[in-house]
Enzyme design. Sequence first.
Site, mmCIF file in Angstrom:
data_model
loop_
_atom_site.group_PDB
_atom_site.id
_atom_site.type_symbol
_atom_site.label_atom_id
_atom_site.label_comp_id
_atom_site.label_asym_id
_atom_site.label_seq_id
_atom_site.Cartn_x
_atom_site.Cartn_y
_atom_site.Cartn_z
ATOM 1 N N ASP A 102 -6.210 1.369 8.964
ATOM 2 C CA ASP A 102 -5.964 2.264 7.839
ATOM 3 C C ASP A 102 -6.554 3.660 8.050
ATOM 4 O OD1 ASP A 102 -5.125 -0.207 6.878
ATOM 5 O OD2 ASP A 102 -6.874 -0.474 5.592
ATOM 6 N N GLU B 101 -11.212 -0.994 3.271
ATOM 7 C CA GLU B 101 -9.785 -0.899 3.535
ATOM 8 C C GLU B 101 -9.252 0.405 2.944
ATOM 9 O OE1 GLU B 101 -7.542 -4.764 3.980
ATOM 10 O OE2 GLU B 101 -8.589 -5.070 2.081
ATOM 11 N N ASP C 247 0.794 -1.220 0.000
ATOM 12 C CA ASP C 247 0.000 0.000 0.000
ATOM 13 C C ASP C 247 0.838 1.288 0.000
ATOM 14 O OD1 ASP C 247 -1.652 -2.097 0.634
ATOM 15 O OD2 ASP C 247 -2.573 -1.150 2.366
#
Length: 519
Positions: A184, A234, A52
């Site tokens: 997150d 997410e 990510d």
Amino acid sequence: MTLEFSRRAVLQGTGAGALALLMSGTAVGASHASPSLRAVYHMTPPSGWLCDPQRPVYTNGAYQLYYLHSDINNGQGGWDHATTTDGVSFTHHGTVLPLTPNFPVWSGSAVIDSANTAGFGAGAVVVLATKPTEGIRKYQEQYLYWSVDGGYTFTSLQDPVIVNTDGRTAVTAAEIENAEWFRDPKIHWDAARGKWVCVIGRARYAAFYTSANLRDWQWRSNFDYPNHALGGIECPDLFEMTADDGTRHWIFAASMDAYSIGLPMTYAYWTGNWNGTEFLADDLTPQWLDWGWDWYAAVTWPSLDAPETKRLATAWMNNWKYAARDVPTDATDGYNGQNSITRELTLERQGGGWYALLSSPVSSLSGYVTGTTSIPDHTVNGSFVVPWNGRAYELELDIAWETAANVGVSVGRSADGSRHTNIGKYGGDLYVDRAPSDLAGYSLVPYTRAAAPIDANAKSVHLRIFVDTQSVEVFINAGHTVLSQQVHFDDGDTGISFYADGGPATFSGITIKEFGNPI
């Protein structure tokens, strides 16, 4: 582009603000038995596993971009750091938020605390990131880090600043499972109310918190949606933009898995309003910023030249359906994963009165064009092989037809035509099909064909196709629709061809721009 790699003594790892992050993985190591497959104009890690990206902040004359990293595919780890001035070429600085014994750092958000609300000094870079709190269950909570040198080194608070109350009280297996997904955090400054807003992804909803100082947070509301087939939230995103008609809008977005209902597993977003307590969507039906297989964990950030009306965006070009697998670059170049092309996003009012984000490749990419080839217009009924070969380029063209049922372009074509990736229009689909490029040992079957909706009666389409050694990104018409795919092209997959089935099609305005080092 030229990648400038900084030395590091130890490669730290990643967890990830995504799924299955603690499974054991495969060590990444370069054998260099084959020619390099490293992307030319996409960000890749110097070595190891990239996951990510984290929303960049601008300090010291550059964007500070962080990303999850490991020396093991899908392994534990922390944040690595890279800088860029243009969203294309990156300088790598190594690990900045390291793995501590048994406890990785997962996705989060960095902000610049210009007003010194947290007390670390005006202009401090403050990060909230998810870590699994120590304990048998290791439930996820949000921890604070701060930097006073522009985001190059960080200090951390010992205790979480947003606790997982569900996780701390969970007892049964079901309660523990439901409580673990709390990750997150993404932070945005609410200028109208003088507070920070944080959104956190949960298994079936997003949780909103507010704070005056980045340390003390109060839960305000949850954003739920009726279709739980979309999967969990997410890497949520939250920001404001001014649209092309001058109106101001809040946008909430998240990476979500809608594969089970025939929709993308990428980045869903909603336009609406944040009223200080809750996010109110204009429509609960999400829009999608990408329809391919590989545009996940995306982040957006304001551009320097037009921060109110234009944002930049990038995403991890992988998918949790197959992300933990080895890829060809593991063997050739010792790394796994890349970020997408940096995009420029604008918010534009559509004919029905609704608003949509439109994407275009970052304009600075034009500075990396090393050669341009124009191909004469062609009317094709069957197929036509373009007299050009390459591995890192943009192909821009228009296709028009009357009776043809299936029209498109094949990229990554082998000399005998047996291998290729097709980009075309058939019925109500604008598709990218990488099945004919499937590579033994790295198979992506059955996740091969991706399709975005298009008017079934359309008789023309404008395409900008970006190919970069192991990826294809397609921008359609004005950029309302994009499809992004990793593709495992083999050494000889360098050709291009056009096709039209069921009648002729005219291919016009054909330009190929090859990419290399900046000029």
